[in-house]
Scaffold this active site. Sequence first.
Site, PDB file in Angstrom:
ATOM      1  CG  HIS A 101      -1.685  -1.364   1.284  1.00 31.01           C
ATOM      2  ND1 HIS A 101      -2.620  -1.801   0.373  1.00 31.01           N
ATOM      3  CD2 HIS A 101      -1.522  -2.361   2.187  1.00 31.01           C
ATOM      4  CE1 HIS A 101      -3.025  -3.026   0.722  1.00 31.01           C
ATOM      5  NE2 HIS A 101      -2.370  -3.387   1.813  1.00 31.01           N
ATOM      6  CD  GLU A 138      -1.647  -3.629   5.239  1.00 31.28           C
ATOM      7  OE1 GLU A 138      -1.058  -4.571   4.674  1.00 31.28           O
ATOM      8  OE2 GLU A 138      -2.860  -3.361   5.047  1.00 31.28           O
ATOM      9  CG  HIS A 193       0.792  -6.852   2.509  1.00 31.62           C
ATOM     10  ND1 HIS A 193      -0.037  -5.887   2.009  1.00 31.62           N
ATOM     11  CD2 HIS A 193       1.537  -7.275   1.457  1.00 31.62           C
ATOM     12  CE1 HIS A 193       0.180  -5.728   0.708  1.00 31.62           C
ATOM     13  NE2 HIS A 193       1.146  -6.563   0.350  1.00 31.62           N
ATOM     14  CD  GLU A 275      -1.363  -9.958   4.948  1.00 24.67           C
ATOM     15  OE1 GLU A 275      -1.262  -9.113   5.868  1.00 24.67           O
ATOM     16  OE2 GLU A 275      -1.946  -9.728   3.884  1.00 24.67           O
TER      17      GLU A 275
END
Length: 311
Positions: A101, A138, A193, A275
């Site tokens: 992101h 995040e 992430h 993650e």
Amino acid sequence: MSYSDPGPEPSHPRRSPLRRPLTVAVAALAAGGLLGWGVYAAVGGGDEGRAASAAPSGGAASPDDDAKRPAGSSPSPGTKSPSPSASGPLKGKVVVIDPGHNPGNFQHASEINRQVDIGTHRKECDTTGTATNAGWPEAEFTLDVAHRLRTLLQEQGATVKLTQDGDRPYGPCVDERARIGNEARADAAISIHADGSGAGNRGFHVILPGAVHGGGADTRPIVAPSAELGERVAGNFLRATGSAPSNYLGDGTGLVTRTDLGGLNLSTVPKVFIECGNMRDDKDVALLTTGTWRQKAAQGMSEGIVSFLRG
């Protein structure tokens, strides 16, 4: 989920080719991994999935170091970007780090919602990612960990390229994220992430590319090396952080295979996603918002990548 290429998380995600629990699978790859799991138990201790939304509301969390340092200010020692070592085990190797992101994505909803080709079908360019319940995004977490990882890899002699460094208003889109790694002819690529699952869902998982062949996507040449990269990253991440493999995906292996993520489908170099934990679980958040833990997370990733690249 909080991956940068949105798409529903399968109710029964594909299992990794390694079906045994991670605490067994990585024993040969990361000595001390079982000890890390034992410590975790003793103390009680994603490309792609969430639709674009408005900026997180509410007071932001207060990480214990400079993860929220304003753009343009001097980095802390954990985020310095040294020149590659003149001589190191990774001299001549190229690693691409993809901080999931972009902190500015929420201000560019129309741009990140536009459809891009991920080989087998079309998806949104990117998403905002998730955030803690207190509002720490995040995208800030991933950029901080990416800086730490870059420093560690450069100290090993690697040439490191980030897909973005908070230096663009939004994105890049998931297809460009993959293309950056491809054009760099990366020896390894990793997308960082943190998940946005329900409270009580804890732990990390590494996402491996499944075999995809259609349109502009052909992951068949990278499936095997990506699996090896992912297994080494998972094992070393467990050992370095003491965090458990996910209790809600991967059947305890810490490994999940997916075929719906543009960042993996379009990659032509060995690549995985990680993650690091769940930003909506208070216990995981207590780790994710701690600079000391984020340094351990970067260390685990670095050691996994070094292990992979050194064979």
